[in-house]
Design an enzyme around this catalytic site. Sequence first.
Site, PDB file in Angstrom:
ATOM      1  N   THR A  13      19.999 -17.388 -64.349  1.00 41.40           N
ATOM      2  CA  THR A  13      20.577 -18.640 -63.845  1.00 41.40           C
ATOM      3  C   THR A  13      21.095 -19.497 -64.997  1.00 41.40           C
ATOM      4  O   THR A  13      22.200 -20.050 -64.924  1.00 41.40           O
ATOM      5  CB  THR A  13      19.515 -19.415 -63.029  1.00 41.40           C
ATOM      6  OG1 THR A  13      19.247 -18.681 -61.829  1.00 41.40           O
ATOM      7  CG2 THR A  13      19.990 -20.805 -62.661  1.00 41.40           C
TER       8      THR A  13
ATOM      9  N   SER B 202      19.466 -10.789 -66.982  1.00 42.10           N
ATOM     10  CA  SER B 202      18.128 -11.360 -66.852  1.00 42.10           C
ATOM     11  C   SER B 202      17.104 -10.293 -67.209  1.00 42.10           C
ATOM     12  O   SER B 202      17.261  -9.125 -66.842  1.00 42.10           O
ATOM     13  CB  SER B 202      17.927 -11.824 -65.411  1.00 42.10           C
ATOM     14  OG  SER B 202      16.562 -12.096 -65.173  1.00 42.10           O
ATOM     15  N   ALA B 203      16.033 -10.696 -67.893  1.00 44.16           N
ATOM     16  CA  ALA B 203      15.033  -9.724 -68.344  1.00 44.16           C
ATOM     17  C   ALA B 203      14.141  -9.226 -67.210  1.00 44.16           C
ATOM     18  O   ALA B 203      13.861  -8.036 -67.108  1.00 44.16           O
ATOM     19  CB  ALA B 203      14.164 -10.347 -69.447  1.00 44.16           C
TER      20      ALA B 203
ATOM     21  N   ASN C 110      23.272  -9.263 -55.170  1.00 46.37           N
ATOM     22  CA  ASN C 110      21.805  -9.219 -55.086  1.00 46.37           C
ATOM     23  C   ASN C 110      21.299  -8.840 -53.695  1.00 46.37           C
ATOM     24  O   ASN C 110      20.230  -8.257 -53.564  1.00 46.37           O
ATOM     25  CB  ASN C 110      21.211 -10.561 -55.519  1.00 46.37           C
ATOM     26  CG  ASN C 110      21.913 -11.745 -54.894  1.00 46.37           C
ATOM     27  OD1 ASN C 110      23.131 -11.896 -55.002  1.00 46.37           O
ATOM     28  ND2 ASN C 110      21.163 -12.585 -54.214  1.00 46.37           N
TER      29      ASN C 110
ATOM     30  N   CYS D 228      15.855 -16.366 -52.130  1.00 48.51           N
ATOM     31  CA  CYS D 228      15.984 -17.817 -52.266  1.00 48.51           C
ATOM     32  C   CYS D 228      16.243 -18.478 -50.925  1.00 48.51           C
ATOM     33  O   CYS D 228      16.014 -19.667 -50.760  1.00 48.51           O
ATOM     34  CB  CYS D 228      17.128 -18.158 -53.210  1.00 48.51           C
ATOM     35  SG  CYS D 228      16.930 -17.437 -54.824  1.00 48.51           S
TER      36      CYS D 228
END
Lengths: 394, 144
Positions: free
Chosen positions: A79, A206-207, A158, A332
């Site tokens: 993000t 993103s990790a 996603n 989300c």
Amino acid sequence: MKPAHLQRDPIYLDYNATAPLLPAALAAMQPYLTGAFGNPSSYHRLGRQAKAAVEEARTKLAGLLGVLPREIIFTSSGTESDNLALRGVARARGSQGRHIITSSVEHHAVLKTCAALAAEGWQITALPVDANGLVDPEALRRHIRPDTMLISVMHANNETGVIQPIGEIGAVARSCGILFHTDAVQSFGKIPLNVRTMPVDLLSMSAHKICGPKGAGALFVREGTGLAPLITGGSHERGLRAGTENVPAIVGFAAAAEQIIRALPAETKRLTALRDFFEQRLQELIPGVQIQGKNAPRVPNTASISFLSIESESILLHLDLLGICASAGSACATGSTEPSHVLRAMGVAAEASQGTIRFSLGHGTTEKELDFTISAMRDIAGRLRSISSVAVAS
Amino acid sequence: MADQMLPDADDALESGPLLFYNEAVIDHFTNPRNVGEMDDADGYAVFGDPSCGDQMKLWIKVSGGKIVDIKFKSFGCPGAIATSSMATELAQGRSIAEAKKLTDDDVIKALGGIPENKAHCSLMGIGALLAAIQDFEQKQATKA
């Protein structure tokens, strides 16, 4: 005694939400959570040790992407990477135009950032998608204006796993001299990315989506791309992201990336077969099942499945009671009654989108787990349909 | 793998400390009472809209001024299913006059509470019940 199904670990089919930390990543992080606690900005040996660890991680990640180490900016999350790309370009290049083109199926990290920029006077065009969830590069070309200064279209979605034609979109952007950002949070580690040859200027990662730790992300910024920082302070990350580096998370990120990308060819084959088997069995055994994005290229791990005439939270709760972890559309959006913006943009009817579950597979997923989930879903669909006031149209 | 027997609600409840709903709500969700349809109902109503997320159909059989049988079907989230089930349980056996006084608060109280963002779900059971009673009363009026 507990029944057998409660003695096992949960069946985790929510890898697109987050993924468990790889043991190799944890091992790589451990020294930097304990003895090697230095601040990379410090002069002394502990500082130099931490600095070396961050730079080694940067070099490793850059190597995996085929880019230069100085083109990688570490952030706190996917993000933040999206925010830095959009707001950073907007701030640095606002004088060149105030029009941004994105798509209607982006993650909220991009959509809400665009909405915030719109409130600051930017003009935003959100491109539609077709029934498979794909952006049409020719439609993109038609929406480009003289004041368009950034195009941001995600790589893989996603919710559905659908892969956008990034090469063609980037080619359109290049031909018009417009910067191109892609949110690759859901594609990095799931499909091969050679960022050197991809026509993108900025790319978010993103990790924790690739079995690294939470709290680390990265933004690829192609050399020569003007960008303004969002967080100011020290000169960390070449002045583009101030704040003491999250050394253990950055180290864990690179270690996870290394292992995930090494395993990618074999995992791609394995997960594609598992996912296809899973979708096929559900469709064979349960009436009124639709697979979203089925006719588009998709990342191998994601199945977005609509169960007609039943409601997704009811499905999720039944699954949860059986120890099966999945998501309704985007994680989300749970808790809000808004239908998924992604499925709505694809033109999926309300009766299908309301019963849509995202199953996302990962390295720990086994055929046995999917077998159990398939028979659980058959039972759950039967139960909920026997209660449902809406007839099943199959 | 052969078909597996899935657990009943009592087993399922042991599975987690993390549930969003209380045990009574889970119980009414996994084992809803009075599910079904009725061919010879004295009152019937459809309430809600499936395209907005929930819908309930409710049938009542009335004898001697009392609700002697009640059946429902619901499309919706766990909160909607559980509150529908509880509303039918509260109405079962009551006189029409008593049933008309039931409120969504009664349903929530009987379930021992539901999460705040699900409170609107409880309107469905009572809404459908009152609409079915209204349907019954209109039919009585036309008969008379």
